[in-house]
Design an enzyme around this catalytic site. Structure first.
Site, PDB file in Angstrom:
ATOM      1  N   LYS A  13      20.860  33.960  34.833  1.00  0.00           N
ATOM      2  CA  LYS A  13      20.312  35.327  34.951  1.00  0.00           C
ATOM      3  C   LYS A  13      21.276  36.357  34.363  1.00  0.00           C
ATOM      4  O   LYS A  13      20.880  37.228  33.601  1.00  0.00           O
ATOM      5  CB  LYS A  13      20.065  35.706  36.429  1.00  0.00           C
ATOM      6  CG  LYS A  13      19.047  34.860  37.154  1.00  0.00           C
ATOM      7  CD  LYS A  13      18.763  35.414  38.552  1.00  0.00           C
ATOM      8  CE  LYS A  13      19.933  35.330  39.515  1.00  0.00           C
ATOM      9  NZ  LYS A  13      20.301  33.986  39.952  1.00  0.00           N
ATOM     10  N   ARG A 161      35.130  33.401  40.400  1.00  0.00           N
ATOM     11  CA  ARG A 161      34.524  34.016  41.575  1.00  0.00           C
ATOM     12  C   ARG A 161      34.910  33.274  42.844  1.00  0.00           C
ATOM     13  O   ARG A 161      34.970  32.045  42.862  1.00  0.00           O
ATOM     14  CB  ARG A 161      32.993  34.029  41.428  1.00  0.00           C
ATOM     15  CG  ARG A 161      32.507  35.151  40.538  1.00  0.00           C
ATOM     16  CD  ARG A 161      31.056  35.049  40.211  1.00  0.00           C
ATOM     17  NE  ARG A 161      30.187  34.823  41.364  1.00  0.00           N
ATOM     18  CZ  ARG A 161      28.861  34.971  41.325  1.00  0.00           C
ATOM     19  NH1 ARG A 161      28.283  35.362  40.207  1.00  0.00           N
ATOM     20  NH2 ARG A 161      28.134  34.731  42.386  1.00  0.00           N
TER      21      ARG A 161
HETATM   22  P1  AMP Z   1      25.126  36.890  42.362  1.00  0.00           P
HETATM   23  O1  AMP Z   1      26.194  37.546  41.567  1.00  0.00           O
HETATM   24  O2  AMP Z   1      23.752  37.401  42.051  1.00  0.00           O
HETATM   25  O3  AMP Z   1      25.217  35.385  42.308  1.00  0.00           O
HETATM   26  O4  AMP Z   1      25.384  37.302  43.890  1.00  0.00           O
HETATM   27  C1  AMP Z   1      26.589  36.929  44.535  1.00  0.00           C
HETATM   28  C2  AMP Z   1      26.458  37.160  46.007  1.00  0.00           C
HETATM   29  O5  AMP Z   1      26.223  38.558  46.259  1.00  0.00           O
HETATM   30  C3  AMP Z   1      25.320  36.438  46.722  1.00  0.00           C
HETATM   31  O6  AMP Z   1      25.640  35.101  47.063  1.00  0.00           O
HETATM   32  C4  AMP Z   1      25.165  37.328  47.962  1.00  0.00           C
HETATM   33  O7  AMP Z   1      26.201  37.107  48.884  1.00  0.00           O
HETATM   34  C5  AMP Z   1      25.366  38.723  47.372  1.00  0.00           C
HETATM   35  N1  AMP Z   1      24.092  39.292  46.867  1.00  0.00           N
HETATM   36  C6  AMP Z   1      23.814  39.657  45.590  1.00  0.00           C
HETATM   37  N2  AMP Z   1      22.569  40.137  45.481  1.00  0.00           N
HETATM   38  C7  AMP Z   1      22.045  40.072  46.730  1.00  0.00           C
HETATM   39  C8  AMP Z   1      20.770  40.389  47.259  1.00  0.00           C
HETATM   40  N3  AMP Z   1      19.780  40.879  46.489  1.00  0.00           N
HETATM   41  N4  AMP Z   1      20.576  40.186  48.591  1.00  0.00           N
HETATM   42  C9  AMP Z   1      21.553  39.712  49.383  1.00  0.00           C
HETATM   43  N5  AMP Z   1      22.762  39.367  48.939  1.00  0.00           N
HETATM   44  C10 AMP Z   1      23.021  39.535  47.617  1.00  0.00           C
END
Ligand code: AMP
Length: 217
Positions: A13, A161
């Site tokens: 994404k 990360r």
């Molecule tokens: P990502 O960078 O999209 O993989 O998001 C990393 C982390 O951020 C996720 O594992 C959640 O802990 C938090 N996070 C990001 N977007 C959301 C969302 N829309 N709802 C809840 N937690 C989120």
């Protein structure tokens, strides 16, 4: 135009949202990036979500919805945006619909990026980024030309990360299956879903996403 890029962690994404931002002018809105920026700044929000994110759990709906709602009011979102990592629960999808209805706009397409579990784990476990410009690398698939030096900016500091470890990845995949996958029927009922094979080469995935966006217009 509002595009939602939807799929499990590691499906691409973020990579595709950046590509689309570069050639469509739509702004990438990554809730994960916003939360990581809050952590890096040491804000109250950042301190509150740091442990939850490192474990791989979802941040609560109220917090994420408030953050996203404030962000889409910014002038750079007027022409449209690409949502990367939001919505992740049905409550978030409902809140988003309400926010957009209030602005007299609606989602154009929800692009579902499908990738097999084994590939997700392989992609996530080896990835890292340049700490200076954010260019993405991978231990197995994309190393810098000169080891330890960023191809784009010459930076020598790289970040991994906190949630890209085996245990957090397992929890993140569970969160996707249990809390996020129910969004697929939600958007199918509203005729918004366009499925794309996220296992293909990045250029091919990009073309498929662009075709989906065109079809949605
Ligand atoms: P990502 O960078 O999209 O993989 O998001 C990393 C982390 O951020 C996720 O594992 C959640 O802990 C938090 N996070 C990001 N977007 C959301 C969302 N829309 N709802 C809840 N937690 C989120």
């Amino acid at each position: 135009m509002i595009i939602v890029l939807f799929g499990p962690p590691g499906c691409g994404k973020g990579t595709q949202a950046k590509r689309l931002q570069a050639n469509t002018g739509l702004v990438q809105l990554s809730t994960g990036d916003m939360l990581r920026a809050a952590i890096a700044s040491g804000s109250e929000l950042g301190n509150r979500v740091k442990g939850i994110m490192a474990e791989g759990n979802l941040v609560d709906d109220e917090t994420v919805i408030a953050m996203l709602s404030a962000r889409i009011d910014a002038p750079d979102c007027e022409k449209g945006f690409i949502l990367d990592g939001f919505p992740r629960t049905v409550a978030q999808a409902e809140a988003l619909d309400a926010l957009l209805t209030g602005k007299g706009i609606e989602i154009g397409a929800v692009v579902e990026m499908t990738v097999e579990d084994e590939a997700l784990i392989e992609r996530i476990s080896g990835r890292y980024t340049c700490g200076n410009c954010g260019e993405g690398y991978h231990d197995a698939f994309k190393r810098p030309v000169a080891e330890g030096v960023c191809d784009q900016c010459g930076g020598k500091k790289f970040d991994r990360r906190a949630d890209d470890n085996a245990e957090s990845v397992r929890i993140r995949l569970d969160a996707y299956r249990n809390q996020s996958a129910p969004l697929l029927p939600y958007y199918r009922e509203r005729d918004k879903i366009f499925a794309v094979n996220g296992m293909a080469e990045m250029d091919v995935v990009e073309k498929e996403i662009k075709a989906a966006i065109k079809a949605a217009k």
